[in-house]
Design a protein around this motif. Sequence first.
Motif, PDB file in Angstrom:
ATOM      1  N   GLU A  67       0.590  -1.420   0.117  1.00  0.00           N
ATOM      2  CA  GLU A  67       0.041   0.080  -0.134  1.00  0.00           C
ATOM      3  C   GLU A  67       0.871   1.138   0.090  1.00  0.00           C
ATOM      4  N   LYS A  71       1.063   4.051  -3.387  1.00  0.00           N
ATOM      5  CA  LYS A  71       0.663   5.404  -3.347  1.00  0.00           C
ATOM      6  C   LYS A  71       1.395   6.235  -4.161  1.00  0.00           C
ATOM      7  N   GLY A  76       4.055   7.934   0.572  1.00  0.00           N
ATOM      8  CA  GLY A  76       3.434   6.819   0.681  1.00  0.00           C
ATOM      9  C   GLY A  76       3.213   6.298   2.271  1.00  0.00           C
ATOM     10  N   ILE A  79       0.117   7.230   4.446  1.00  0.00           N
ATOM     11  CA  ILE A  79      -1.053   6.772   4.765  1.00  0.00           C
ATOM     12  C   ILE A  79      -1.346   6.118   5.968  1.00  0.00           C
ATOM     13  N   CYS A 107       5.767   7.731  10.774  1.00  0.00           N
ATOM     14  CA  CYS A 107       5.266   6.666  10.194  1.00  0.00           C
ATOM     15  C   CYS A 107       6.338   5.655   9.816  1.00  0.00           C
TER      16      CYS A 107
END
Length: 196
Positions: A67, A71, A76, A79, A107
């Motif tokens: 995922e 992106k 990315g 997210i 993240c």
Amino acid sequence: MENRSYANVQTDQAKNICIGIENSGIPYSANFTDKELKLTYDSDHHESVDEILKKAQSGDYDEMLREIKAKREGDGYLILLPTVAHYLHTTEGALKRRPEEQQIRLCRLYVNFWFADTPTIQRELSKAICVNRETEQNMEKPKPTEQPDMEQSRAYITRETLHRQAEYIRQKQAIKDKQAAEKTERENETERNKRL
């Protein structure tokens, strides 16, 4: 370890499981191949090890990486901001008010500690937030005219950094030992040739 528990798991994630257990500070020993993990660990941490094993077997980590890669716009990793906010017991909006580079750093940190148990992930994210807050506060304070007190400065060294440094020292020592052994062998060979 006085109280030991054992686990024998068929998995291709053995290395990641060991990283998660190590990051969580759980005493353990392990033998593994690319298909199997034999684990001995401190039974006081049974719930944490169970959580790590379930996460590793879920396949969620690979899905998360796909995922992030899929992106197209922006970074990315962003997210994952709602998940990071959940672990920090705050809102996504509160994190979005912080500079984007800090959001991305949080993240990425979450991805790095994904295999660890929940308390470890929460602790590492909270630590990162606190360091960021201290940095922001220091930037806002006027700079003192006198020399800063060196005792007040602090160095933050992670367990991973210490392990890397120890491994580097071990490798350097192994090279030195090998060179010394080769030199001794050459000297012995020279001595034998002289005798002949």
